[in-house]
Design a protein around this motif. Structure first.
Motif, PDB file in Angstrom:
ATOM      1  N   ILE A  80       0.847  -1.197   0.000  1.00 37.21           N
ATOM      2  CA  ILE A  80       0.000   0.000   0.000  1.00 37.21           C
ATOM      3  C   ILE A  80       0.882   1.246   0.000  1.00 37.21           C
ATOM      4  O   ILE A  80       1.825   1.351   0.793  1.00 37.21           O
ATOM      5  N   THR A  81       0.581   2.176  -0.909  1.00 43.74           N
ATOM      6  CA  THR A  81       1.296   3.456  -0.941  1.00 43.74           C
ATOM      7  C   THR A  81       0.597   4.440  -0.014  1.00 43.74           C
ATOM      8  O   THR A  81      -0.604   4.682  -0.154  1.00 43.74           O
ATOM      9  N   LEU A  82       1.352   5.015   0.928  1.00 43.70           N
ATOM     10  CA  LEU A  82       0.797   6.054   1.798  1.00 43.70           C
ATOM     11  C   LEU A  82       0.918   7.388   1.052  1.00 43.70           C
ATOM     12  O   LEU A  82       1.983   7.999   1.010  1.00 43.70           O
ATOM     13  N   VAL A  83      -0.175   7.830   0.470  1.00 43.56           N
ATOM     14  CA  VAL A  83      -0.192   9.068  -0.319  1.00 43.56           C
ATOM     15  C   VAL A  83      -0.150  10.276   0.607  1.00 43.56           C
ATOM     16  O   VAL A  83       0.673  11.178   0.433  1.00 43.56           O
ATOM     17  N   ASP A  84      -1.030  10.299   1.590  1.00 41.20           N
ATOM     18  CA  ASP A  84      -1.038  11.377   2.584  1.00 41.20           C
ATOM     19  C   ASP A  84      -1.869  10.939   3.778  1.00 41.20           C
ATOM     20  O   ASP A  84      -2.532   9.900   3.739  1.00 41.20           O
ATOM     21  N   PHE A  85      -1.807  11.703   4.837  1.00 42.41           N
ATOM     22  CA  PHE A  85      -2.635  11.417   6.005  1.00 42.41           C
ATOM     23  C   PHE A  85      -2.814  12.677   6.826  1.00 42.41           C
ATOM     24  O   PHE A  85      -2.067  13.644   6.667  1.00 42.41           O
ATOM     25  N   LYS A  86      -3.829  12.648   7.689  1.00 40.07           N
ATOM     26  CA  LYS A  86      -4.153  13.764   8.581  1.00 40.07           C
ATOM     27  C   LYS A  86      -4.084  13.261  10.009  1.00 40.07           C
ATOM     28  O   LYS A  86      -4.637  12.204  10.315  1.00 40.07           O
ATOM     29  N   ILE A  87      -3.391  13.974  10.877  1.00 36.69           N
ATOM     30  CA  ILE A  87      -3.393  13.608  12.290  1.00 36.69           C
ATOM     31  C   ILE A  87      -3.697  14.834  13.152  1.00 36.69           C
ATOM     32  O   ILE A  87      -3.649  15.971  12.670  1.00 36.69           O
ATOM     33  N   GLU A  88      -4.038  14.563  14.408  1.00 40.65           N
ATOM     34  CA  GLU A  88      -4.290  15.638  15.367  1.00 40.65           C
ATOM     35  C   GLU A  88      -3.433  15.391  16.602  1.00 40.65           C
ATOM     36  O   GLU A  88      -3.146  14.255  16.951  1.00 40.65           O
ATOM     37  N   PHE A  89      -3.057  16.491  17.211  1.00 45.04           N
ATOM     38  CA  PHE A  89      -2.245  16.402  18.430  1.00 45.04           C
ATOM     39  C   PHE A  89      -2.961  17.102  19.583  1.00 45.04           C
ATOM     40  O   PHE A  89      -3.817  17.966  19.366  1.00 45.04           O
ATOM     41  N   GLY A  90      -2.584  16.716  20.790  1.00 41.11           N
ATOM     42  CA  GLY A  90      -3.155  17.390  21.961  1.00 41.11           C
ATOM     43  C   GLY A  90      -2.095  17.570  23.028  1.00 41.11           C
ATOM     44  O   GLY A  90      -1.034  16.934  22.994  1.00 41.11           O
ATOM     45  N   ARG A  91      -2.404  18.484  23.940  1.00 43.60           N
ATOM     46  CA  ARG A  91      -1.497  18.751  25.062  1.00 43.60           C
ATOM     47  C   ARG A  91      -1.899  17.934  26.288  1.00 43.60           C
ATOM     48  O   ARG A  91      -3.072  17.837  26.604  1.00 43.60           O
ATOM     49  N   ILE A  92      -0.873  17.387  26.956  1.00 45.38           N
ATOM     50  CA  ILE A  92      -1.028  16.783  28.278  1.00 45.38           C
ATOM     51  C   ILE A  92      -0.300  17.701  29.246  1.00 45.38           C
ATOM     52  O   ILE A  92       0.893  17.960  29.058  1.00 45.38           O
TER      53      ILE A  92
END
Ligand SMILES: Nc1ncnc2c1ncn2[C@@H]1O[C@H](COP(=O)(O)OP(=O)(O)O)[C@@H](O)[C@H]1O
Ligand SMILES: Nc1ncnc2c1ncn2[C@@H]1O[C@H](COP(=O)(O)OP(=O)(O)O)[C@@H](O)[C@H]1O
Ligand SMILES: [Mg+2]
Ligand SMILES: [Mg+2]
Lengths: 251, 251
Positions: B171-183
């Protein structure tokens, strides 16, 4: 006027071959466009005023050590400039929310920004000058990281100077757009300020009334476009050098 | 199931109060939306598959030292997570031109990018998640310069890992979206990976045929959405742990 080779005709200016290698003649037209040139008009005298305002600002910037393409004004509509390799980015600096920033982020026009914000837009009319991030600029080789840093530092200097200059004559510098170009010296490129700085490329509001004195008068059909540009020149103290026909009022 | 307090219901997931302070339960719905939720559908079993895929990926990322919000999967549709203060940015990482990048810059889908590009979008459905530059992020205090650097470094690690992992199963990883949060730990905030990683948030193309195995099948009405998500899980070797009803095919 002798026959000269036209190098490029843009929306507001024409570039001709200059008298020496490495120089160009920049001719300021009266043509005015907005919204990717879907809205057009000819505003009589605009080119004359912008040629003079841009000369004045570029000269003053040069005197504080911001290097520009400006060499000298040749006549009412023309100036001699150094030819540069234009970096295909419009560098926008904003002090107050207006225009596309207000739209994109839902911030009312006139709201002071927490600090000056620099934005980059790709100069590409077909793609509608999309906003770009540094990541795009470096990945697609539109400019190097060093050049981005140089452009940002120069833009902040220009912003400081223009904010002071316009503020002194009762005008709020809301935002402006500038362009930079490369001058090659052997294998080493330096970045200098190019194109123009004028009411076509700045948002200028009367500090007392917030009345717009810039191209938004054209974009938003507010009328009195030339009168407002003239008012900017008048406040900068450079109207007295204008030809009588313009001093007398163009409309 | 006991009565729990619903904290937030989003487009694809619901957050409930967790059993301990500082924890939440993330419930994966079958609801699928695109284009600012103007296009909607319920895709039976999607939540189950995404819960499992996201568990798998977050666990693997944890094992290479990328800290995530994931604690443990509770059941078919739910996972226990650490509550974070979500940074209101969607961080997109692209290896191949597709989607909005192709549109904005006129680059054909499938064209390899000169290098991986990280983009930030403001998480604001009303404003249609506008792209933002670092200048906006820091000026409007959505994240600090240090947090941007941390997010970019983490995103590149996630990209390296996911590229390797998906590449190994064709599988080719074309793009992705992630989110981050503060601890928060006293006055000090650390950034960890939050939300989900699944075929809803990645572009995944079969490496041989370029067939899409991700949410673009829904966005572009290509059909076989669940079958494709299932194929991703199957190639990752995690289908055997799925309930028989899903192993047997949902449609
Ligand atoms: N010193 C320079 N050397 C070469 N090109 C320049 C220089 N200064 C400005 N330019 C370019 O000349 C053109 C000026 O004409 P303009 O009407 O503003 O064009 P456009 O419609 O492309 O904005 C712009 O494309 C600008 O990038
Ligand atoms: N660990 C976490 N703590 C708090 N909020 C989280 C965490 N992980 C994800 N979220 C938020 O929970 C929501 C997940 O539900 P989703 O359906 O994706 O919502 P949305 O429609 O807002 O994208 C998102 O708003 C996401 O930012
Ligand atoms: Mg121009
Ligand atoms: Mg979401």
């Amino acid at each position: 006027m002798t026959r000269r080779k036209k190098i490029y005709e843009g929306k507001a200016k024409i570039l001709y071959e200059g008298p020496e290698p490495g120089t160009l003649i920049q001719y300021f037209k009266d043509d005015t466009t907005a919204f990717d040139a879907t809205k057009k008009a000819v505003l009589e005298g605009k080119g004359v005023i912008n040629n003079r305002i841009s000369e004045y600002i570029m000269t003053r910037l040069g005197s504080i050590g911001v290097q520009t393409h400006f060499i000298k004004r040749l006549n009412l509509r023309e100036q001699l400039i150094r030819e540069v390799e234009i970096i295909p980015l419009e560098v926008v600096c904003r002090n107050v929310a207006a225009g596309s920033l207000s739209t994109r982020f839902g911030m009312p026009e006139g709201q002071a920004l927490p600090r000056s914000i620099i934005e980059f837009y790709l100069k590409d009319d077909k793609l509608h000058d999309p906003m770009v991030a540094e990541e795009h600029i470096t990945a697609f080789n539109w400019a190097s990281t060093q050049e981005i840093d140089d452009m940002m530092a120069l833009t902040l200097r220009v912003n400081d100077f223009l904010t002071g200059m316009f503020g002194a004559v009762g005008i709020t510098l809301v935002d402006f757009k500038i362009e930079f170009g490369r001058i090659w010296e052997n294998d080493f490129a330096r970045i200098i300020l190019a194109d123009e700085i004028s009411p076509d490329s700045c948002r200028l509001w009367d500090a007392q009334t917030n009345e717009k004195l810039d191209k938004d008068r054209f974009r938003r059909d507010l009328g009195n476009v030339i009168e407002s540009y003239t008012e900017v020149a008048r406040r900068l103290g450079i109207m007295k050098e204008m030809p009588t026909v313009i001093q007398g009022g163009l409309h």
